[in-house]
Design a protein around this motif. Structure first.
Motif, PDB file in Angstrom:
ATOM      1  N   THR A 100      -9.478   6.729 -95.247  1.00 21.09           N
ATOM      2  CA  THR A 100      -8.989   8.101 -95.420  1.00 21.09           C
ATOM      3  C   THR A 100      -9.933   9.104 -94.779  1.00 21.09           C
ATOM      4  OG1 THR A 100      -7.916   7.517 -97.516  1.00 21.09           O
ATOM      5  CG2 THR A 100      -8.326   9.863 -97.114  1.00 21.09           C
ATOM      6  N   THR A 101     -11.225   8.962 -95.037  1.00 18.31           N
ATOM      7  CA  THR A 101     -12.220   9.884 -94.493  1.00 18.31           C
ATOM      8  C   THR A 101     -13.599   9.274 -94.552  1.00 18.31           C
ATOM      9  OG1 THR A 101     -13.224  12.095 -94.713  1.00 18.31           O
ATOM     10  CG2 THR A 101     -12.563  10.984 -96.736  1.00 18.31           C
ATOM     11  N   LYS A 102     -14.472   9.748 -93.661  1.00 26.56           N
ATOM     12  CA  LYS A 102     -15.883   9.364 -93.700  1.00 26.56           C
ATOM     13  C   LYS A 102     -16.778  10.591 -93.890  1.00 26.56           C
ATOM     14  CE  LYS A 102     -15.612   5.023 -91.116  1.00 26.56           C
ATOM     15  NZ  LYS A 102     -16.154   4.222 -89.986  1.00 26.56           N
ATOM     16  N   GLY A 103     -16.153  11.693 -94.291  1.00 29.23           N
ATOM     17  CA  GLY A 103     -16.941  12.875 -94.613  1.00 29.23           C
ATOM     18  C   GLY A 103     -17.134  13.866 -93.494  1.00 29.23           C
ATOM     19  N   ALA A 104     -16.408  13.737 -92.413  1.00 30.29           N
ATOM     20  CA  ALA A 104     -16.567  14.667 -91.290  1.00 30.29           C
ATOM     21  C   ALA A 104     -16.273  16.099 -91.733  1.00 30.29           C
ATOM     22  CB  ALA A 104     -15.642  14.264 -90.148  1.00 30.29           C
ATOM     23  N   GLY A 105     -17.109  17.022 -91.253  1.00 28.68           N
ATOM     24  CA  GLY A 105     -16.905  18.435 -91.536  1.00 28.68           C
ATOM     25  C   GLY A 105     -17.617  18.943 -92.777  1.00 28.68           C
ATOM     26  N   VAL A 106     -18.289  18.059 -93.499  1.00 25.86           N
ATOM     27  CA  VAL A 106     -18.982  18.460 -94.725  1.00 25.86           C
ATOM     28  C   VAL A 106     -20.495  18.439 -94.501  1.00 25.86           C
ATOM     29  CG1 VAL A 106     -19.376  17.935 -97.157  1.00 25.86           C
ATOM     30  CG2 VAL A 106     -17.112  17.549 -96.145  1.00 25.86           C
ATOM     31  N   THR A 107     -21.168  19.471 -94.954  1.00 23.84           N
ATOM     32  CA  THR A 107     -22.627  19.558 -94.832  1.00 23.84           C
ATOM     33  C   THR A 107     -23.274  19.492 -96.208  1.00 23.84           C
ATOM     34  OG1 THR A 107     -22.442  20.934 -92.841  1.00 23.84           O
ATOM     35  CG2 THR A 107     -24.555  20.950 -94.002  1.00 23.84           C
ATOM     36  N   VAL A 108     -24.260  18.619 -96.343  1.00 18.07           N
ATOM     37  CA  VAL A 108     -24.946  18.417 -97.616  1.00 18.07           C
ATOM     38  C   VAL A 108     -26.431  18.731 -97.440  1.00 18.07           C
ATOM     39  CG1 VAL A 108     -25.438  16.807 -99.487  1.00 18.07           C
ATOM     40  CG2 VAL A 108     -23.310  16.570 -98.167  1.00 18.07           C
ATOM     41  N   ALA A 109     -26.959  19.550 -98.312  1.00 16.30           N
ATOM     42  CA  ALA A 109     -28.392  19.846 -98.284  1.00 16.30           C
ATOM     43  C   ALA A 109     -29.124  18.826 -99.143  1.00 16.30           C
ATOM     44  CB  ALA A 109     -28.661  21.249 -98.805  1.00 16.30           C
TER      45      ALA A 109
ATOM     46  N   VAL B 289     -27.469  27.287 -99.569  1.00 18.91           N
ATOM     47  CA  VAL B 289     -26.174  27.981 -99.640  1.00 18.91           C
ATOM     48  C   VAL B 289     -25.979  28.858 -98.412  1.00 18.91           C
ATOM     49  CG1 VAL B 289     -24.806  29.641-100.959  1.00 18.91           C
ATOM     50  CG2 VAL B 289     -26.186  27.925-102.160  1.00 18.91           C
ATOM     51  N   ASP B 290     -27.001  29.617 -98.072  1.00 17.39           N
ATOM     52  CA  ASP B 290     -26.904  30.559 -96.956  1.00 17.39           C
ATOM     53  C   ASP B 290     -26.760  29.877 -95.605  1.00 17.39           C
ATOM     54  OD1 ASP B 290     -27.101  32.639 -98.741  1.00 17.39           O
ATOM     55  OD2 ASP B 290     -29.262  32.940 -98.445  1.00 17.39           O
ATOM     56  N   HIS B 291     -27.071  28.582 -95.534  1.00 18.00           N
ATOM     57  CA  HIS B 291     -27.012  27.885 -94.249  1.00 18.00           C
ATOM     58  C   HIS B 291     -25.923  26.810 -94.196  1.00 18.00           C
ATOM     59  CE1 HIS B 291     -30.876  29.940 -93.897  1.00 18.00           C
ATOM     60  NE2 HIS B 291     -30.778  29.766 -92.587  1.00 18.00           N
ATOM     61  N   GLY B 292     -24.917  26.994 -95.039  1.00 19.59           N
ATOM     62  CA  GLY B 292     -23.696  26.217 -94.847  1.00 19.59           C
ATOM     63  C   GLY B 292     -23.495  24.968 -95.679  1.00 19.59           C
ATOM     64  N   ALA B 293     -24.373  24.685 -96.622  1.00 18.82           N
ATOM     65  CA  ALA B 293     -24.173  23.495 -97.456  1.00 18.82           C
ATOM     66  C   ALA B 293     -23.029  23.733 -98.429  1.00 18.82           C
ATOM     67  CB  ALA B 293     -25.442  23.158 -98.230  1.00 18.82           C
ATOM     68  N   SER B 294     -22.168  22.740 -98.594  1.00 19.58           N
ATOM     69  CA  SER B 294     -21.143  22.823 -99.637  1.00 19.58           C
ATOM     70  C   SER B 294     -21.484  21.903-100.803  1.00 19.58           C
ATOM     71  CB  SER B 294     -19.772  22.453 -99.069  1.00 19.58           C
ATOM     72  OG  SER B 294     -19.751  21.121 -98.593  1.00 19.58           O
TER      73      SER B 294
END
Length: 413
Positions: A52-61, A156-161
């Motif tokens: 289904t997905t491998k996590g593309a498009g998600v950013t983790v800090a 948060v300010d640099h795009g982590a969800s």
């Protein structure tokens, strides 16, 4: 291969503690044997979820000891970073502290992509991206608590969800600076994931940030899905459980490590949350977390397993009704009630030598004969009434006896 030895110690910084892990020296595990040791990929539905997905498009800090983005299993994965300790590199990619391999191991279990043909560590979300935020546990020019608060805001300010925190403060409470930073993250729909801690490293009960409302708290289990005694702590705030024993991760400089602890279980859950966010991009944080917990495999008592063992395939494919859960609301309500209560609580007066300011307890006067005879107060409060009643009774007896004798004399006549 040499037996596993404890080479990553608990690192204390003021009150902050990086979670311990048992590791093998770098290079002792060959890259082509690593993939076979990642038993959780199939056992927890992760490989099935990849259809289904491998996590593309998600950013983790990854807020940790720094992530070596040059490792062959992480090249191209680390897309940004910073150092908040004052001793690391500006991009957060130079491992620091007494456990320099910790952050790289965490990142590899979360988003490693391996290398070559099925070699090296592959993470739960191999197409997700990492922000490396290095903190110094006990080192650096900034207080450890303040480092965490700053790291959360920067993430948060640099795009982590999603923010991964494989660490614990080792106390139930946390500083007010964390109130603001974690609430800032949650109000921006960022999910914070924290480790429960390890009994084997001295964490006998879950500590902050795993005690904070709205935080996803990860407990650890062994290869058989049973609660790990040494490699996990327990408590009422647990969210879900994931493997924390017989783990393998990538280390700085191209090496690999065997390890154990909720430090490793936490990125497995963060990786799964990345898969959920990638496969359901319209969901807010509350519903992403709900999908994680609603699809977990029930395992036992919630203070041991939380909602249960993670099930990656179900988490990304199952039909899960929407909820109105809001991590930010939960934390804000806790802050409103508890911080206000602490601020408005009536202070306890400090005892002084002044008779006017030091209350003197009122005690009954004691008999000069100790406990053998009743006290003066007891004689006054209880003895006097008894004496009166006794005299009255004595007089009544005399009157009755006199009347009876008079009656007997009259009857004989």
């Amino acid at each position: 291969m040499r037996p596993v030895r404890a080479a990553v110690r608990a690192v204390v910084a003021t009150t902050l503690l990086a979670l311990a892990a048992s590791v093998l020296p770098a290079g002792t595990a060959s890259a082509d044997s690593i993939r076979d040791r990642e038993y959780w990929l199939s056992s927890y539905g992760i490989t099935a979820a990849w259809s289904t997905t491998k996590g593309a498009g998600v950013t983790v800090a990854v807020i940790d000891t720094g992530v070596d983005g040059s490792h062959q299993d992480l090249t191209g994965t680390v897309v940004g970073g910073t150092d908040v300790s004052g001793v690391g590199s500006p991009d957060g990619q130079r491992p620091i502290g007494e456990d320099p391999q910790h952050g790289t191991m965490v990142a590899s279990l979360l988003a490693g992509h391996g290398h070559g043909v099925d070699a090296g560590v592959i993470g739960v979300a191999p197409e997700a991206k990492i922000l490396a935020v290095s903190v110094g546990f006990g080192v650096g020019s900034t207080d450890s608590d303040d480092q965490i608060a700053k790291a959360v805001r920067w993430s948060v300010d640099h795009g982590a969800s999603i923010i991964n925190m494989s660490l614990t403060r080792n106390t139930l409470d946390w500083p007010t600076s964390w109130d603001d930073a974690f609430l800032y993250a949650m109000k921006h729909d960022v999910i914070v994931v924290a480790a429960a801690g390890n009994r084997g490293s001295g964490t006998t009960e879950v500590g902050a940030p795993a005690t904070m409302p709205g935080v996803v708290v990860v407990a650890g289990v062994d290869r058989n899905g049973k609660a790990s005694f040494d490699a996990s702590s327990q408590g009422i705030t647990l969210t879900v459980s994931a493997p924390s024993e017989d783990l393998v991760g990538a280390g700085p400089g191209g090496g690999y490590f065997s390890w154990a602890g909720t430090s490793g279980a936490t990125p497995l859950v963060s990786g799964l949350l990345a898969l959920i966010r990638a496969s359901h991009p319209g969901l807010d944080a509350g519903n992403v977390i709900n999908r994680l917990t609603a699809t977990a495999t029930k395992a036992g008592d919630s203070i041991v397993y939380g909602s249960g063992l993670i099930n990656a395939q179900a988490a990304v494919t199952a039909t899960v009704p929407a909820v109105k859960a809001d991590p930010a609301r939960d934390l804000a309500e806790w802050i409103r009630l508890n911080r206000r209560a602490a601020a408005t609580a009536t202070p306890v007066p400090t005892p002084t030598s002044s008779p006017s300011s030091t209350p003197t307890p009122v005690v009954s006067a004691q008999s000069p004969f100790g406990k053998v005879l009743p006290s003066v107060a007891a004689l006054r409060d209880l003895g006097v009434p008894l004496l009166v009643y006794g005299i009255f009774a004595f007089l009544l007896v005399i009157v009755v006896r006199g009347a009876r004798r008079e009656f007997e004399r009259n009857r004989r006549k």
